[in-house]
Enzyme design. Structure first.
Site, PDB file in Angstrom:
ATOM      1  N   TYR A 176      -1.998  -1.270  -1.096  1.00 60.71           N
ATOM      2  CA  TYR A 176      -3.291  -0.646  -1.401  1.00 60.71           C
ATOM      3  C   TYR A 176      -4.182  -0.547  -0.155  1.00 60.71           C
ATOM      4  O   TYR A 176      -5.398  -0.614  -0.254  1.00 60.71           O
ATOM      5  CB  TYR A 176      -4.002  -1.402  -2.540  1.00 60.71           C
ATOM      6  CG  TYR A 176      -3.121  -1.573  -3.754  1.00 60.71           C
ATOM      7  CD1 TYR A 176      -2.746  -0.473  -4.500  1.00 60.71           C
ATOM      8  CD2 TYR A 176      -2.629  -2.822  -4.131  1.00 60.71           C
ATOM      9  CE1 TYR A 176      -1.907  -0.608  -5.610  1.00 60.71           C
ATOM     10  CE2 TYR A 176      -1.784  -2.966  -5.232  1.00 60.71           C
ATOM     11  CZ  TYR A 176      -1.440  -1.853  -5.962  1.00 60.71           C
ATOM     12  OH  TYR A 176      -0.606  -1.989  -7.056  1.00 60.71           O
TER      13      TYR A 176
ATOM     14  N   GLU B 134       7.508  -4.402 -12.478  1.00 59.31           N
ATOM     15  CA  GLU B 134       6.935  -3.354 -11.609  1.00 59.31           C
ATOM     16  C   GLU B 134       6.056  -3.967 -10.518  1.00 59.31           C
ATOM     17  O   GLU B 134       4.857  -3.708 -10.463  1.00 59.31           O
ATOM     18  CB  GLU B 134       6.094  -2.396 -12.462  1.00 59.31           C
ATOM     19  CG  GLU B 134       6.840  -1.729 -13.602  1.00 59.31           C
ATOM     20  CD  GLU B 134       5.920  -0.982 -14.563  1.00 59.31           C
ATOM     21  OE1 GLU B 134       4.679  -1.162 -14.495  1.00 59.31           O
ATOM     22  OE2 GLU B 134       6.435  -0.227 -15.397  1.00 59.31           O
ATOM     23  N   PRO B 135       6.630  -4.795  -9.658  1.00 58.37           N
ATOM     24  CA  PRO B 135       5.804  -5.454  -8.649  1.00 58.37           C
ATOM     25  C   PRO B 135       5.366  -4.498  -7.543  1.00 58.37           C
ATOM     26  O   PRO B 135       6.133  -3.628  -7.123  1.00 58.37           O
ATOM     27  CB  PRO B 135       6.751  -6.515  -8.074  1.00 58.37           C
ATOM     28  CG  PRO B 135       8.106  -5.903  -8.240  1.00 58.37           C
ATOM     29  CD  PRO B 135       8.063  -5.106  -9.517  1.00 58.37           C
ATOM     30  N   GLY B 136       4.139  -4.640  -7.097  1.00 65.92           N
ATOM     31  CA  GLY B 136       3.645  -3.843  -5.978  1.00 65.92           C
ATOM     32  C   GLY B 136       3.129  -4.778  -4.893  1.00 65.92           C
ATOM     33  O   GLY B 136       3.776  -5.027  -3.876  1.00 65.92           O
TER      34      GLY B 136
ATOM     35  N   CYS C 124     -20.946   6.186   7.905  1.00 67.02           N
ATOM     36  CA  CYS C 124     -22.385   6.134   7.645  1.00 67.02           C
ATOM     37  C   CYS C 124     -22.706   5.712   6.222  1.00 67.02           C
ATOM     38  O   CYS C 124     -23.220   6.498   5.425  1.00 67.02           O
ATOM     39  CB  CYS C 124     -22.985   7.489   7.971  1.00 67.02           C
ATOM     40  SG  CYS C 124     -22.761   7.835   9.711  1.00 67.02           S
ATOM     41  N   GLU C 125     -22.348   4.495   5.895  1.00 63.56           N
ATOM     42  CA  GLU C 125     -22.701   3.902   4.598  1.00 63.56           C
ATOM     43  C   GLU C 125     -22.831   2.408   4.796  1.00 63.56           C
ATOM     44  O   GLU C 125     -22.028   1.812   5.514  1.00 63.56           O
ATOM     45  CB  GLU C 125     -21.581   4.113   3.567  1.00 63.56           C
ATOM     46  CG  GLU C 125     -21.425   5.516   3.118  1.00 63.56           C
ATOM     47  CD  GLU C 125     -20.700   5.630   1.780  1.00 63.56           C
ATOM     48  OE1 GLU C 125     -20.709   4.660   0.993  1.00 63.56           O
ATOM     49  OE2 GLU C 125     -20.150   6.697   1.553  1.00 63.56           O
TER      50      GLU C 125
ATOM     51  N   TYR D  12     -13.675  -3.324  -4.278  1.00 67.92           N
ATOM     52  CA  TYR D  12     -13.440  -4.451  -5.199  1.00 67.92           C
ATOM     53  C   TYR D  12     -14.122  -5.727  -4.735  1.00 67.92           C
ATOM     54  O   TYR D  12     -13.895  -6.788  -5.312  1.00 67.92           O
ATOM     55  CB  TYR D  12     -11.941  -4.754  -5.310  1.00 67.92           C
ATOM     56  CG  TYR D  12     -11.066  -3.569  -5.604  1.00 67.92           C
ATOM     57  CD1 TYR D  12     -11.156  -2.896  -6.819  1.00 67.92           C
ATOM     58  CD2 TYR D  12     -10.134  -3.118  -4.664  1.00 67.92           C
ATOM     59  CE1 TYR D  12     -10.333  -1.812  -7.086  1.00 67.92           C
ATOM     60  CE2 TYR D  12      -9.316  -2.040  -4.935  1.00 67.92           C
ATOM     61  CZ  TYR D  12      -9.426  -1.386  -6.146  1.00 67.92           C
ATOM     62  OH  TYR D  12      -8.612  -0.323  -6.406  1.00 67.92           O
TER      63      TYR D  12
HETATM   64  N1  LLP Z   1       2.613  -1.209 -13.020  1.00 63.25           N
HETATM   65  C1  LLP Z   1       1.553  -0.508 -13.430  1.00 63.25           C
HETATM   66  C2  LLP Z   1       1.642   0.259 -14.677  1.00 63.25           C
HETATM   67  C3  LLP Z   1       0.375  -0.535 -12.670  1.00 63.25           C
HETATM   68  O1  LLP Z   1      -0.688   0.149 -13.100  1.00 63.25           O
HETATM   69  C4  LLP Z   1       0.318  -1.280 -11.479  1.00 63.25           C
HETATM   70  C5  LLP Z   1      -0.896  -1.324 -10.671  1.00 63.25           C
HETATM   71  C6  LLP Z   1       1.470  -1.981 -11.075  1.00 63.25           C
HETATM   72  C7  LLP Z   1       2.599  -1.930 -11.873  1.00 63.25           C
HETATM   73  C8  LLP Z   1       1.532  -2.789  -9.812  1.00 63.25           C
HETATM   74  O2  LLP Z   1       0.679  -3.853  -9.845  1.00 63.25           O
HETATM   75  P1  LLP Z   1       0.725  -4.975  -8.690  1.00 63.25           P
HETATM   76  O3  LLP Z   1       2.044  -5.682  -8.815  1.00 63.25           O
HETATM   77  O4  LLP Z   1       0.599  -4.303  -7.386  1.00 63.25           O
HETATM   78  O5  LLP Z   1      -0.421  -5.836  -9.005  1.00 63.25           O
HETATM   79  N2  LLP Z   1      -5.957  -0.652  -5.903  1.00 63.25           N
HETATM   80  C9  LLP Z   1      -6.046  -1.983  -6.478  1.00 63.25           C
HETATM   81  C10 LLP Z   1      -4.858  -2.314  -7.345  1.00 63.25           C
HETATM   82  C11 LLP Z   1      -4.627  -1.313  -8.446  1.00 63.25           C
HETATM   83  C12 LLP Z   1      -3.425  -1.620  -9.282  1.00 63.25           C
HETATM   84  C13 LLP Z   1      -3.139  -0.512 -10.217  1.00 63.25           C
HETATM   85  N3  LLP Z   1      -1.957  -0.689 -10.983  1.00 63.25           N
HETATM   86  C14 LLP Z   1      -6.233  -2.999  -5.365  1.00 63.25           C
HETATM   87  O6  LLP Z   1      -6.313  -2.617  -4.198  1.00 63.25           O
HETATM   88  O7  LLP Z   1      -6.339  -4.190  -5.642  1.00 63.25           O
END
Ligand code: LLP
Length: 429
Positions: free
Chosen positions: A377, A273-275, A348-349, A316
């Protein structure tokens, strides 16, 4: 790898100067490189070549329809966490049979819709969820495909806000609880256990925890197989980190090898599940300097992007490189003229910053900067705080530019509220 590069003194996205994009679309604006995005998809698939693997893009990282459509056209499925993400993925043309649905709080209407479209599996994170899914599947006379998400209690060594693999977090099932649920799933004709899943965190830059999780998951899968469960796949989640500053995340090939080697013996297909690793370095946020000010303590470069456009730095404490879209004017000043500055937005923060203590040539009003690694993100976490319309998104491929989301209109910010103005709606009437 990405296609944001300087040609002489001007920064380009593929064949288009960022300055040109700012002139055309205004600022702040998200700019994505389609070639980079496609390349990231292909590189990842190549790393897993030879082992049956379904990459499901984590829609939360970037949920723009055109962005998603591009990724799905590269043979990716979708990992999603809400009804909104499900509808987006469907609109963008995902194959429903390549959807995995994660999250600790799926609501009945979300489960119903996912059952209707026939997804690959629900990543079940609790006992109550399994019960609800079974009940809703029964009502529809459907067999629900489920996968149990295990919490392997492994420290992903990342920011605690995005670490998900420890018992101190809300995610997944402990191994013994999962074992009990595999048995109840077996007894329930409305459920089919098709796999096991885990996701230990995000922006992981060491292979160790990912490998350890894969080893653990293979052991658990083997036990389930020995008990007669016909699993179809192991879902190892997402989480592979990218370089924002000086991190050195594992290569895609090392990552793939670690997962494949650890799980080969169970003979199962992999789902991942890459993001971030797909989207992160495919986008930048382009912003214009409103003014420069100096307090007795430091210099501030006030730009027109803010924490509502990119919340990661303040949320973060994360680092995003900030570079000038045009360097020529400052060329002869030399390093001695560089000043330590904070890049801040108009909100304004005090927490409204995009970069702290950056050594830069002091810019002038109207100068442009681009903030790197904003494809994941970035826009998907944007808000309208301070009643700021959300930034537009543009997609560049070579010399072709597409506006894939226009700048939000001011009046759309309050359109839904206008009808309530000066009307009294009383509860229960
Ligand atoms: N699978 C699940 C179940 C997840 O909860 C996530 C991310 C992913 C896959 C994808 O993860 P990745 O490959 O993108 O690392 N907003 C935060 C990141 C939150 C990630 C939440 N879950 C940021 O900006 O760093």
């Amino acid at each position: 790898l990405d296609h944001f590069k300087y040609k002489d003194d001007v920064a380009f996205c593929e064949d288009i100067a960022l300055t040109h994009l700012a002139d055309t679309f205004g600022t702040p604006v998200y700019v994505y490189s389609e070639t980079t995005l496609r390349q990231h998809c292909r590189n990842l698939k190549k790393a897993f070549e030879g082992h049956p693997t379904l990459p499901c893009f984590a829609v939360k990282a970037n949920s723009n329809l055109t962005f998603l459509q591009t990724i799905f056209s590269e043979g990716f499925g979708a990992d999603l966490v809400s009804l909104g993400e499900l509808e987006r993925a469907l609109l963008a043309g995902v194959n429903p049979k390549e959807i995995v649905f994660s999250g600790v709080g799926k609501k009945p209407e979300e489960i119903r819709r996912a059952l209707e479209v026939g997804i690959l599996s629900f990543n079940v994170e609790s006992q109550y969820e399994l019960k609800t899914i079974a009940q809703l599947a029964k009502e529809k006379n459907i067999v629900a495909r489920v996968c149990l998400r295990i919490n392997p209690n492994i420290d992903a060594k990342t920011n605690p806000k995005i670490a998900t693999g420890l018992y101190t977090t809300k995610f997944g099932l402990a191994e013994n609880e999962a074992e009990e649920l595999t048995e109840s799933a077996k007894r329930d004709p409305a459920l089919k256990l098709v796999g096991l899943a885990c996701h230990i965190g995000s922006q992981i830059t060491e292979l160790g925890p990912l490998h350890e999780a894969a080893v653990r998951m293979a052991e658990i899968a083997k036990k389930a197989q020995e008990k007669g469960h016909q699993l179809e796949f192991l879902n190892m989640g997402g989480g592979l980190g990218i370089r924002y500053k000086n991190e050195s995340p594992p290569s895609l090939q090392d990552y793939a090898n670690a997962l494949i080697d650890a799980t080969r013996s169970v003979g199962l297909k992999l789902v991942i599940e890459p993001g971030r690793v797909i989207a992160g370095n495919a986008g930048v946020l382009l912003t214009k300097v409103i003014g420069v000010k100096k307090t007795p303590a430091k210099h501030f470069i006030v730009v027109d992007a803010a924490m509502n456009d990119l919340v990661r730095p303040t949320l973060y404490n994360s680092f995003h490189e900030i570079l000038p879209a045009k360097t020529a004017r400052n060329k002869n000043l030399g390093p001695s003229k560089k000043v330590l500055c904070d890049f801040v937005g108009p909100i304004c923060e005090t927490g409204d910053y995009l970069g702290k203590d950056r050594l830069v040539d002091l810019p002038q009003e109207g100068d442009l900067f681009f903030i790197r690694s904003c494809g994941a993100y970035g826009s998907s976490m944007a808000s309208q705080y301070n009643s700021r319309p959300r930034a537009p998104e543009v997609f560049v491929q070579k010399d072709v530019v597409r506006l894939i989301r226009p700048r939000e209109k001011l009046d759309s910010l309050w359109a839904e509220e206008l009808s309530a103005l000066n009307k009294n709606f009383l509860c229960g009437q």
